[in-house]
Design a protein around this motif. Sequence first.
Motif, PDB file in Angstrom:
ATOM      1  N   GLY A  39      47.581  33.568  36.464  1.00  0.00           N
ATOM      2  CA  GLY A  39      46.188  33.825  36.092  1.00  0.00           C
ATOM      3  C   GLY A  39      45.743  32.986  34.914  1.00  0.00           C
ATOM      4  N   LEU A  42      45.487  29.253  36.216  1.00  0.00           N
ATOM      5  CA  LEU A  42      44.312  29.056  37.072  1.00  0.00           C
ATOM      6  C   LEU A  42      43.013  29.150  36.271  1.00  0.00           C
ATOM      7  N   SER A  43      42.995  29.973  35.239  1.00  0.00           N
ATOM      8  CA  SER A  43      41.816  30.041  34.367  1.00  0.00           C
ATOM      9  C   SER A  43      41.674  28.780  33.533  1.00  0.00           C
ATOM     10  N   TYR A  48      40.162  30.071  38.524  1.00  0.00           N
ATOM     11  CA  TYR A  48      40.111  31.530  38.668  1.00  0.00           C
ATOM     12  C   TYR A  48      38.723  32.114  38.432  1.00  0.00           C
ATOM     13  N   ILE A  51      36.795  32.525  41.565  1.00  0.00           N
ATOM     14  CA  ILE A  51      37.381  33.595  42.376  1.00  0.00           C
ATOM     15  C   ILE A  51      36.906  34.947  41.860  1.00  0.00           C
ATOM     16  N   ALA A  59      39.652  40.449  42.083  1.00  0.00           N
ATOM     17  CA  ALA A  59      40.351  39.397  41.339  1.00  0.00           C
ATOM     18  C   ALA A  59      40.653  39.801  39.904  1.00  0.00           C
ATOM     19  N   THR A  64      46.936  38.898  37.889  1.00  0.00           N
ATOM     20  CA  THR A  64      46.354  37.573  37.674  1.00  0.00           C
ATOM     21  C   THR A  64      45.042  37.701  36.896  1.00  0.00           C
ATOM     22  N   HIS A  68      43.820  35.989  33.399  1.00  0.00           N
ATOM     23  CA  HIS A  68      42.485  35.395  33.268  1.00  0.00           C
ATOM     24  C   HIS A  68      41.773  35.961  32.036  1.00  0.00           C
TER      25      HIS A  68
END
Length: 118
Positions: A39, A42-43, A48, A51, A59, A64, A68
Amino acid sequence: MDFLKAFLVGGAICAAGQLLIDFTKLTPARILTGFVVTGVILSAIGIYKPIVDFAGAGATVPLTGFGHLLAEGIRKTIGNDGLLGIFTGGLTAAAGGVTAALLFGLCASLLFRQKDKS
């Protein structure tokens, strides 16, 4: 439609976790930690947030989403406080209970070392 999006995305994240449990020798603790780190990563690369915008709670509720939350808190605090934001951003972005759990978990890990079972 929002419920369906949340269900599909949250279900996909949970299904990925179940596949990791079933088909790898990773421990649940490593899988959970991997989800938080995923997380954050991806952030950090900007994947993220879209998403989260698409799936909402689907999400943000899984681990995850916690990663984020930490990454976004750090990003915002660095803008306000500079380098100090790296250390305080993740803790201030999360709820007080989560912050306390993180700090108490860290203290417990420092005080009580795992005994070698071999």
